[in-house]
Design a protein around this motif. Sequence first.
Motif, PDB file in Angstrom:
ATOM      1  N   LEU A 230       0.853  -1.191   0.000  1.00 60.82           N
ATOM      2  CA  LEU A 230       0.000   0.000   0.000  1.00 60.82           C
ATOM      3  C   LEU A 230       0.891   1.244   0.000  1.00 60.82           C
ATOM      4  O   LEU A 230       2.003   1.201   0.513  1.00 60.82           O
ATOM      5  N   PRO A 231       0.395   2.359  -0.541  1.00 59.89           N
ATOM      6  CA  PRO A 231       1.223   3.578  -0.522  1.00 59.89           C
ATOM      7  C   PRO A 231       1.513   4.020   0.908  1.00 59.89           C
ATOM      8  O   PRO A 231       0.588   4.205   1.700  1.00 59.89           O
ATOM      9  N   HIS A 232       2.785   4.125   1.253  1.00 61.15           N
ATOM     10  CA  HIS A 232       3.201   4.366   2.637  1.00 61.15           C
ATOM     11  C   HIS A 232       4.237   5.487   2.597  1.00 61.15           C
ATOM     12  O   HIS A 232       5.264   5.355   1.953  1.00 61.15           O
ATOM     13  N   ARG A 233       3.943   6.593   3.304  1.00 65.55           N
ATOM     14  CA  ARG A 233       4.870   7.731   3.250  1.00 65.55           C
ATOM     15  C   ARG A 233       5.894   7.632   4.377  1.00 65.55           C
ATOM     16  O   ARG A 233       5.536   7.434   5.537  1.00 65.55           O
ATOM     17  N   MET A 234       7.172   7.777   4.029  1.00 65.32           N
ATOM     18  CA  MET A 234       8.257   7.589   5.006  1.00 65.32           C
ATOM     19  C   MET A 234       9.507   8.341   4.565  1.00 65.32           C
ATOM     20  O   MET A 234       9.575   8.820   3.440  1.00 65.32           O
ATOM     21  N   LEU A 235      10.492   8.391   5.468  1.00 71.73           N
ATOM     22  CA  LEU A 235      11.774   8.991   5.093  1.00 71.73           C
ATOM     23  C   LEU A 235      12.460   8.096   4.063  1.00 71.73           C
ATOM     24  O   LEU A 235      12.412   6.866   4.171  1.00 71.73           O
ATOM     25  N   ARG A 236      13.124   8.737   3.093  1.00 70.60           N
ATOM     26  CA  ARG A 236      13.847   7.974   2.070  1.00 70.60           C
ATOM     27  C   ARG A 236      15.224   7.593   2.633  1.00 70.60           C
ATOM     28  O   ARG A 236      16.159   8.362   2.599  1.00 70.60           O
ATOM     29  N   THR A 237      15.319   6.387   3.188  1.00 73.86           N
ATOM     30  CA  THR A 237      16.588   5.915   3.745  1.00 73.86           C
ATOM     31  C   THR A 237      17.239   4.960   2.734  1.00 73.86           C
ATOM     32  O   THR A 237      16.618   4.610   1.723  1.00 73.86           O
ATOM     33  N   ASP A 238      18.461   4.502   3.050  1.00 73.45           N
ATOM     34  CA  ASP A 238      19.127   3.532   2.159  1.00 73.45           C
ATOM     35  C   ASP A 238      18.273   2.274   2.035  1.00 73.45           C
ATOM     36  O   ASP A 238      18.190   1.659   0.978  1.00 73.45           O
ATOM     37  N   VAL A 240      14.997   1.991   2.209  1.00 69.13           N
ATOM     38  CA  VAL A 240      13.861   2.230   1.308  1.00 69.13           C
ATOM     39  C   VAL A 240      14.339   2.184  -0.149  1.00 69.13           C
ATOM     40  O   VAL A 240      13.681   1.587  -1.011  1.00 69.13           O
ATOM     41  N   ALA A 241      15.506   2.767  -0.416  1.00 69.32           N
ATOM     42  CA  ALA A 241      16.052   2.734  -1.776  1.00 69.32           C
ATOM     43  C   ALA A 241      16.306   1.281  -2.194  1.00 69.32           C
ATOM     44  O   ALA A 241      15.984   0.882  -3.323  1.00 69.32           O
ATOM     45  N   LEU A 292       0.759 -10.852   2.483  1.00 63.44           N
ATOM     46  CA  LEU A 292       1.977 -11.289   3.174  1.00 63.44           C
ATOM     47  C   LEU A 292       2.904 -10.108   3.411  1.00 63.44           C
ATOM     48  O   LEU A 292       3.471  -9.931   4.484  1.00 63.44           O
ATOM     49  N   LEU A 293       3.004  -9.264   2.393  1.00 62.47           N
ATOM     50  CA  LEU A 293       3.844  -8.074   2.524  1.00 62.47           C
ATOM     51  C   LEU A 293       3.368  -7.204   3.688  1.00 62.47           C
ATOM     52  O   LEU A 293       4.169  -6.598   4.404  1.00 62.47           O
ATOM     53  N   ALA A 294       2.049  -7.148   3.877  1.00 65.57           N
ATOM     54  CA  ALA A 294       1.491  -6.277   4.911  1.00 65.57           C
ATOM     55  C   ALA A 294       1.984  -6.675   6.299  1.00 65.57           C
ATOM     56  O   ALA A 294       2.049  -5.853   7.205  1.00 65.57           O
ATOM     57  N   ALA A 295       2.347  -7.940   6.454  1.00 65.31           N
ATOM     58  CA  ALA A 295       2.863  -8.394   7.744  1.00 65.31           C
ATOM     59  C   ALA A 295       4.192  -7.712   8.072  1.00 65.31           C
ATOM     60  O   ALA A 295       4.640  -7.691   9.209  1.00 65.31           O
ATOM     61  N   ASN A 296       4.798  -7.155   7.050  1.00 67.85           N
ATOM     62  CA  ASN A 296       6.057  -6.432   7.230  1.00 67.85           C
ATOM     63  C   ASN A 296       5.924  -5.187   8.077  1.00 67.85           C
ATOM     64  O   ASN A 296       6.818  -4.845   8.838  1.00 67.85           O
ATOM     65  N   THR A 297       4.841  -4.460   7.848  1.00 64.39           N
ATOM     66  CA  THR A 297       4.771  -3.096   8.345  1.00 64.39           C
ATOM     67  C   THR A 297       5.051  -2.950   9.823  1.00 64.39           C
ATOM     68  O   THR A 297       5.939  -2.182  10.200  1.00 64.39           O
ATOM     69  N   PRO A 298       4.308  -3.668  10.706  1.00 70.19           N
ATOM     70  CA  PRO A 298       4.536  -3.421  12.133  1.00 70.19           C
ATOM     71  C   PRO A 298       5.971  -3.659  12.566  1.00 70.19           C
ATOM     72  O   PRO A 298       6.542  -2.867  13.313  1.00 70.19           O
ATOM     73  N   MET A 299       6.587  -4.742  12.055  1.00 66.95           N
ATOM     74  CA  MET A 299       7.941  -5.051  12.514  1.00 66.95           C
ATOM     75  C   MET A 299       8.968  -4.084  11.949  1.00 66.95           C
ATOM     76  O   MET A 299       9.937  -3.724  12.616  1.00 66.95           O
ATOM     77  N   GLU A 307      13.598   0.503  18.056  1.00 64.01           N
ATOM     78  CA  GLU A 307      14.974   0.031  18.229  1.00 64.01           C
ATOM     79  C   GLU A 307      15.996   0.987  17.604  1.00 64.01           C
ATOM     80  O   GLU A 307      17.198   0.832  17.820  1.00 64.01           O
ATOM     81  N   GLY A 308      15.514   1.937  16.805  1.00 60.60           N
ATOM     82  CA  GLY A 308      16.424   2.905  16.187  1.00 60.60           C
ATOM     83  C   GLY A 308      17.283   2.292  15.101  1.00 60.60           C
ATOM     84  O   GLY A 308      18.335   2.830  14.750  1.00 60.60           O
ATOM     85  N   ARG A 309      16.839   1.151  14.547  1.00 63.31           N
ATOM     86  CA  ARG A 309      17.638   0.494  13.505  1.00 63.31           C
ATOM     87  C   ARG A 309      17.195   0.982  12.131  1.00 63.31           C
ATOM     88  O   ARG A 309      16.344   0.372  11.484  1.00 63.31           O
ATOM     89  N   THR A 310      17.797   2.059  11.672  1.00 65.47           N
ATOM     90  CA  THR A 310      17.370   2.614  10.388  1.00 65.47           C
ATOM     91  C   THR A 310      17.837   1.739   9.220  1.00 65.47           C
ATOM     92  O   THR A 310      17.368   1.894   8.106  1.00 65.47           O
ATOM     93  N   ASP A 311      18.772   0.785   9.515  1.00 65.83           N
ATOM     94  CA  ASP A 311      19.211  -0.123   8.445  1.00 65.83           C
ATOM     95  C   ASP A 311      18.151  -1.189   8.174  1.00 65.83           C
ATOM     96  O   ASP A 311      18.031  -1.699   7.067  1.00 65.83           O
ATOM     97  N   ALA A 312      17.349  -1.546   9.196  1.00 70.76           N
ATOM     98  CA  ALA A 312      16.391  -2.637   9.054  1.00 70.76           C
ATOM     99  C   ALA A 312      14.951  -2.178   9.196  1.00 70.76           C
ATOM    100  O   ALA A 312      14.028  -2.938   8.945  1.00 70.76           O
ATOM    101  N   GLY A 313      14.753  -0.942   9.610  1.00 70.01           N
ATOM    102  CA  GLY A 313      13.394  -0.481   9.867  1.00 70.01           C
ATOM    103  C   GLY A 313      13.035   0.706   9.007  1.00 70.01           C
ATOM    104  O   GLY A 313      13.898   1.334   8.389  1.00 70.01           O
ATOM    105  N   VAL A 314      11.740   1.016   8.975  1.00 68.79           N
ATOM    106  CA  VAL A 314      11.300   2.177   8.193  1.00 68.79           C
ATOM    107  C   VAL A 314      10.829   3.274   9.139  1.00 68.79           C
ATOM    108  O   VAL A 314      10.416   3.011  10.266  1.00 68.79           O
TER     109      VAL A 314
END
Length: 354
Positions: A230-238, A240-241, A292-299, A307-314
Amino acid sequence: MRPLTTALTELTGVRYPIVQTGMGWVAGPRLVSATAEAGALGILASATMSAERLRAAVREVAARTDRPFGVNLRADAGDAAERVRIIVEEGVRVASFALAPSRELIARLKDAGVVVIPTVGARRHAEKVAAWGADAVVVQGAEGGGHTGEVATTVLLPQVVDAVDIPVVAAGGFHDGRGLVAALAFGAAGVAMGTRFLLTSDSTVPAAVKARYLAASVRDVTVTRKVDGLPHRMLRTDLVAALERSGRPAALLRSVRHAAAFRKQTGTGWARMVRDGLAMKRGAELTWGQVLLAANTPMMLRAGLVEGRTDAGVLASGQVAGLIGDLPSCAELVDRVMAEAAATLARLGAGHPA
Ligand SMILES: Cc1cc2nc3c(=O)[nH]c(=O)nc-3n(C[C@H](O)[C@H](O)[C@H](O)COP(=O)(O)O)c2cc1C
């Protein structure tokens, strides 16, 4: 600061027509109680909590403030009825919904004296929930953070104000008193802000993550479908790229892993997850791959915002992050917005409408 009375403040019993929205992993007891004490409407995010944790969080807010507050929930969650029972039993003033709630849920809450304020992103959804008895509606324009639509607030807001008879609260892109006055001029009964409240000293988001938001320009905020379809607005991090470049099999594998982690985190059973997935599939017309992809969002949100993990989180964010450069307390923020609103009204020769 003098109170500013609108249909929203009368409905909910708060002093100022400002809402702090229910952001998953962000709008916890500390932020919500600080907002309530500041005279605005704080909304606890419950989609990322177990029902048991929701009850404890509601009690924690009530222990910190005797002012009104709300709870945000997903109308399509398998245990929505249980969550509604908790809201009623604990005497929560406002129920906020991420997706349009059913007529039955609205009736149950209203019978118990709870004010029902769903968030919608389109006029037809506003018309539907108004016809079903919602007390007010939050409309989120495309510039807003998290899941978002395509129509900008400046177009969506007057469209919805003209379409429904219930109070309309404007969301998406607001951060100051000028915005509040502009929303009132459009016919809204107040503003709802997500990103602005995330960036306060009362928010529990890790300091290094807040610094990422503060450093962002408006062009550093993007919309992707790669997290959950789904369209999800977020910071453009590495990350996300990288997601934007990644193929389907990698995304599906990640989703299954994250679904398992979310299950563990929230105590949700697999059967319930499948039921919720089916509801989401019907509600949003998603394919199974997207469910299935939607299960991604919360984690992924948890990894970034807790957790402040910008490498693994959005890092879900509104475009307005590009305009925000400080971390006031909720009390400072609300006072400042109201002072700016009063100054704006004076500049316009409108005086204070209260
Ligand atoms: C970090 C983050 C998490 C969010 N989580 C939720 C949520 O769980 N439920 C919901 O209804 N909206 C959620 N939203 C959307 C906000 O409630 C709100 O509508 C939006 O942030 C308004 O736009 P703004 O960021 O420009 O103020 C989230 C937004 C952000 C930034």
